[in-house]
Scaffold this motif. Structure first.
Motif, PDB file in Angstrom:
ATOM      1  N   GLY A  49      20.402  12.261   5.342  1.00 31.49           N
ATOM      2  CA  GLY A  49      19.910  11.737   4.081  1.00 31.49           C
ATOM      3  C   GLY A  49      18.402  11.756   4.016  1.00 31.49           C
ATOM      4  O   GLY A  49      17.715  12.182   4.950  1.00 31.49           O
ATOM      5  N   LEU A  50      17.889  11.274   2.890  1.00 35.48           N
ATOM      6  CA  LEU A  50      16.451  11.180   2.652  1.00 35.48           C
ATOM      7  C   LEU A  50      16.127   9.712   2.390  1.00 35.48           C
ATOM      8  O   LEU A  50      16.794   9.060   1.580  1.00 35.48           O
ATOM      9  CB  LEU A  50      16.056  12.027   1.439  1.00 35.48           C
ATOM     10  N   LEU A  74       1.790   1.951   5.257  1.00 40.27           N
ATOM     11  CA  LEU A  74       2.273   3.199   5.842  1.00 40.27           C
ATOM     12  C   LEU A  74       3.509   3.699   5.093  1.00 40.27           C
ATOM     13  O   LEU A  74       4.640   3.613   5.591  1.00 40.27           O
ATOM     14  CB  LEU A  74       2.608   2.997   7.331  1.00 40.27           C
ATOM     15  N   PRO A  75       3.354   4.223   3.870  1.00 42.65           N
ATOM     16  CA  PRO A  75       4.501   4.801   3.167  1.00 42.65           C
ATOM     17  C   PRO A  75       4.959   6.085   3.848  1.00 42.65           C
ATOM     18  O   PRO A  75       4.151   6.969   4.132  1.00 42.65           O
ATOM     19  CB  PRO A  75       3.942   5.068   1.761  1.00 42.65           C
ATOM     20  N   THR A  76       6.268   6.186   4.081  1.00 45.09           N
ATOM     21  CA  THR A  76       6.819   7.287   4.859  1.00 45.09           C
ATOM     22  C   THR A  76       8.066   7.847   4.192  1.00 45.09           C
ATOM     23  O   THR A  76       8.914   7.087   3.699  1.00 45.09           O
ATOM     24  CB  THR A  76       7.183   6.811   6.275  1.00 45.09           C
ATOM     25  N   LEU A  77       8.192   9.152   4.189  1.00 46.52           N
ATOM     26  CA  LEU A  77       9.428   9.829   3.825  1.00 46.52           C
ATOM     27  C   LEU A  77      10.094  10.338   5.101  1.00 46.52           C
ATOM     28  O   LEU A  77       9.441  10.988   5.928  1.00 46.52           O
ATOM     29  CB  LEU A  77       9.162  11.000   2.878  1.00 46.52           C
ATOM     30  N   ALA A  78      11.374  10.023   5.262  1.00 38.16           N
ATOM     31  CA  ALA A  78      12.136  10.451   6.434  1.00 38.16           C
ATOM     32  C   ALA A  78      13.334  11.265   5.964  1.00 38.16           C
ATOM     33  O   ALA A  78      14.092  10.820   5.095  1.00 38.16           O
ATOM     34  CB  ALA A  78      12.604   9.243   7.235  1.00 38.16           C
ATOM     35  N   TRP A  79      13.492  12.431   6.545  1.00 37.34           N
ATOM     36  CA  TRP A  79      14.611  13.319   6.196  1.00 37.34           C
ATOM     37  C   TRP A  79      15.437  13.580   7.442  1.00 37.34           C
ATOM     38  O   TRP A  79      14.958  14.212   8.384  1.00 37.34           O
ATOM     39  CB  TRP A  79      14.078  14.631   5.612  1.00 37.34           C
ATOM     40  N   ALA A  80      16.663  13.088   7.448  1.00 42.68           N
ATOM     41  CA  ALA A  80      17.614  13.373   8.524  1.00 42.68           C
ATOM     42  C   ALA A  80      18.457  14.555   8.079  1.00 42.68           C
ATOM     43  O   ALA A  80      19.279  14.438   7.165  1.00 42.68           O
ATOM     44  CB  ALA A  80      18.493  12.156   8.797  1.00 42.68           C
ATOM     45  N   PHE A  94       7.051  12.242   7.161  1.00 45.59           N
ATOM     46  CA  PHE A  94       5.728  12.416   6.559  1.00 45.59           C
ATOM     47  C   PHE A  94       5.194  11.035   6.184  1.00 45.59           C
ATOM     48  O   PHE A  94       5.871  10.260   5.500  1.00 45.59           O
ATOM     49  CB  PHE A  94       5.792  13.288   5.306  1.00 45.59           C
ATOM     50  N   THR A  95       3.974  10.714   6.631  1.00 47.73           N
ATOM     51  CA  THR A  95       3.361   9.421   6.345  1.00 47.73           C
ATOM     52  C   THR A  95       1.972   9.626   5.759  1.00 47.73           C
ATOM     53  O   THR A  95       1.200  10.453   6.260  1.00 47.73           O
ATOM     54  CB  THR A  95       3.247   8.576   7.630  1.00 47.73           C
ATOM     55  N   GLN A  96       1.668   8.874   4.698  1.00 47.16           N
ATOM     56  CA  GLN A  96       0.338   8.888   4.097  1.00 47.16           C
ATOM     57  C   GLN A  96      -0.223   7.468   4.131  1.00 47.16           C
ATOM     58  O   GLN A  96       0.017   6.666   3.229  1.00 47.16           O
ATOM     59  CB  GLN A  96       0.373   9.412   2.670  1.00 47.16           C
ATOM     60  N   PRO A  97      -0.999   7.104   5.164  1.00 40.31           N
ATOM     61  CA  PRO A  97      -1.495   5.739   5.278  1.00 40.31           C
ATOM     62  C   PRO A  97      -2.619   5.430   4.287  1.00 40.31           C
ATOM     63  O   PRO A  97      -3.367   6.313   3.863  1.00 40.31           O
ATOM     64  CB  PRO A  97      -2.024   5.675   6.722  1.00 40.31           C
ATOM     65  N   VAL A  98      -2.732   4.153   3.962  1.00 44.03           N
ATOM     66  CA  VAL A  98      -3.833   3.618   3.169  1.00 44.03           C
ATOM     67  C   VAL A  98      -4.284   2.340   3.874  1.00 44.03           C
ATOM     68  O   VAL A  98      -3.452   1.484   4.208  1.00 44.03           O
ATOM     69  CB  VAL A  98      -3.412   3.304   1.725  1.00 44.03           C
ATOM     70  N   ALA A  99      -5.587   2.200   4.112  1.00 47.13           N
ATOM     71  CA  ALA A  99      -6.091   1.047   4.861  1.00 47.13           C
ATOM     72  C   ALA A  99      -7.271   0.409   4.154  1.00 47.13           C
ATOM     73  O   ALA A  99      -8.036   1.070   3.450  1.00 47.13           O
ATOM     74  CB  ALA A  99      -6.503   1.482   6.274  1.00 47.13           C
ATOM     75  N   ALA A 100      -7.422  -0.903   4.351  1.00 46.47           N
ATOM     76  CA  ALA A 100      -8.589  -1.648   3.878  1.00 46.47           C
ATOM     77  C   ALA A 100      -9.008  -2.596   4.984  1.00 46.47           C
ATOM     78  O   ALA A 100      -8.160  -3.155   5.688  1.00 46.47           O
ATOM     79  CB  ALA A 100      -8.269  -2.424   2.605  1.00 46.47           C
ATOM     80  N   ALA A 101     -10.326  -2.783   5.156  1.00 49.82           N
ATOM     81  CA  ALA A 101     -10.801  -3.581   6.274  1.00 49.82           C
ATOM     82  C   ALA A 101     -12.088  -4.305   5.929  1.00 49.82           C
ATOM     83  O   ALA A 101     -12.929  -3.808   5.177  1.00 49.82           O
ATOM     84  CB  ALA A 101     -11.023  -2.683   7.493  1.00 49.82           C
ATOM     85  N   PRO A 271      17.160   4.001   0.867  1.00 45.50           N
ATOM     86  CA  PRO A 271      17.808   5.311   0.894  1.00 45.50           C
ATOM     87  C   PRO A 271      17.669   6.006  -0.464  1.00 45.50           C
ATOM     88  O   PRO A 271      18.075   5.453  -1.491  1.00 45.50           O
ATOM     89  CB  PRO A 271      19.275   4.986   1.190  1.00 45.50           C
ATOM     90  N   LEU A 272      17.090   7.194  -0.479  1.00 44.79           N
ATOM     91  CA  LEU A 272      16.993   7.986  -1.706  1.00 44.79           C
ATOM     92  C   LEU A 272      18.203   8.891  -1.876  1.00 44.79           C
ATOM     93  O   LEU A 272      18.600   9.212  -2.994  1.00 44.79           O
ATOM     94  CB  LEU A 272      15.707   8.815  -1.673  1.00 44.79           C
ATOM     95  N   TYR A 273      18.767   9.306  -0.754  1.00 49.26           N
ATOM     96  CA  TYR A 273      19.986  10.116  -0.752  1.00 49.26           C
ATOM     97  C   TYR A 273      20.670   9.897   0.585  1.00 49.26           C
ATOM     98  O   TYR A 273      20.008   9.802   1.630  1.00 49.26           O
ATOM     99  CB  TYR A 273      19.664  11.599  -0.927  1.00 49.26           C
ATOM    100  N   GLN A 274      22.006   9.800   0.548  1.00 52.09           N
ATOM    101  CA  GLN A 274      22.772   9.654   1.774  1.00 52.09           C
ATOM    102  C   GLN A 274      24.018  10.512   1.713  1.00 52.09           C
ATOM    103  O   GLN A 274      24.620  10.676   0.647  1.00 52.09           O
ATOM    104  CB  GLN A 274      23.198   8.195   1.988  1.00 52.09           C
ATOM    105  N   ASP A 275      24.408  11.046   2.851  1.00 48.61           N
ATOM    106  CA  ASP A 275      25.682  11.738   2.976  1.00 48.61           C
ATOM    107  C   ASP A 275      26.774  10.678   3.045  1.00 48.61           C
ATOM    108  O   ASP A 275      26.890   9.956   4.036  1.00 48.61           O
ATOM    109  CB  ASP A 275      25.682  12.600   4.242  1.00 48.61           C
ATOM    110  N   ARG A 276      27.553  10.548   2.001  1.00 42.42           N
ATOM    111  CA  ARG A 276      28.553   9.493   1.936  1.00 42.42           C
ATOM    112  C   ARG A 276      29.645   9.663   2.982  1.00 42.42           C
ATOM    113  O   ARG A 276      30.407   8.741   3.247  1.00 42.42           O
ATOM    114  CB  ARG A 276      29.166   9.435   0.538  1.00 42.42           C
TER     115      ARG A 276
END
Length: 292
Positions: A49-50, A74-80, A94-101, A271-276
């Protein structure tokens, strides 16, 4: 999945580097935020899934004369994928971090961090035991107050997910391709270890978490390596299609950070998509076996 560090030996927040005052050399840190994988059975296979996973954390370190604070997302997309390689499930991230300090009470700086591209092989060994190996890279960026140099990451994980337990150890080893930035920032290779011991009770998940990190030797005599050990507790709840986890951690040991940190974390797994064929209806997937 991020890099860190604010001002001379003060903060370790994902994708944050800080310039040291005075004539001392600028220091950098781990490209992967310590503690970012606790709570997840990263040694186990995901169902096909995604998925979208976001981890947000806010921490305050007791530096002098004022505390230092960081916020890391840390927003991440994971594809199995449905593909097997050498008997392992192939998975991509795939991760696209955003930080503030804010260092010692100074105005906040914020910026986009280094993107992470990674592939993982996850083996199901049977008996609710899984192991995985992840290889990826953090891409170079030009954001001035963040880590800029590209680096490679190797991650070795083992998980036990039987009887509603999640017992996981994840060792992260990072290697910088350039040991210094154009401004003189030193980028040490690093080791991080994320540990999880949680159990599910119906829709609830509770347990203990811990993590540690350490700079590896740089060969630079003036460099003062940083490291820490933090412990805490985690609680999670399965809302059906969305799973939430929150955990609170505090340093029990720190080296060359200028003070101990307390940090709150919140993770959402969608879950954006899953193999049912692999996941029961209305069950937030945690691992492939737990979804059976």
């Amino acid at each position: 999945m991020a890099a860190y560090r604010l001002t001379s030996r003060t903060l370790w927040a994902a994708l944050t580097v800080v310039i040291v005052s005075g004539a001392r050399p600028v220091q950098a840190g781990s490209a992967a935020q310590p503690g970012q994988t606790v709570g997840l059975p990263v040694g186990a296979q995901l169902p096909v899934g995604l998925y979208f996973v976001n981890l947000s954390s806010f921490g305050t370190r007791s530096t002098q004369p004022r505390d230092s604070s960081t916020n890391v997302n840390l927003p991440t997309l994971a594809w199995a994928t449905p593909w097997d390689v050498a008997g392992a499930r192939l998975q991509f991230f795939f991760t696209q971090p955003v930080a503030a300090a804010s260092s010692r009470g100074a105005p906040y700086q914020s910026g986009i961090g280094q993107q992470l591209l990674a592939a993982q092989l996850a083996w199901d060994l049977g008996g609710d035991v899984g192991v995985s190996y992840l290889f990826g890279g953090y891409l170079p960026i030009q954001t001035r107050f963040l880590t800029q140099s590209a680096s490679l990451t190797h991650r070795f994980a083992a998980s036990y997910t039987g009887q509603d337990w999640n017992l996981t150890a994840n060792l992260l080893y990072g290697v910088f391709l350039d040991t210094r930035s154009p401004s003189g920032t030193i980028y040490p290779d690093y080791l991080n270890l994320d540990l999880t011991m949680t159990r599910k009770f119906g829709k609830w998940q509770v347990g203990a978490v811990a993590y540690g990190s350490s700079d590896l030797p740089t060969g630079v005599g003036s460099y003062r390596p940083q490291g820490q050990i933090a412990v805490g507790g985690l609680v999670g709840y399965n809302f059906g299609p969305v799973n939430l986890q929150a955990y609170l951690t505090r340093d029990v040991v720190q080296r060359n950070y200028g003070g101990r940190e307390i940090r709150g974390w919140l993770r959402a797994i969608v879950p954006l998509y899953q193999d049912r064929g692999e996941v029961e209806p209305n069950r937030t997937l945690v691992t492939r076996r737990q979804a059976e």
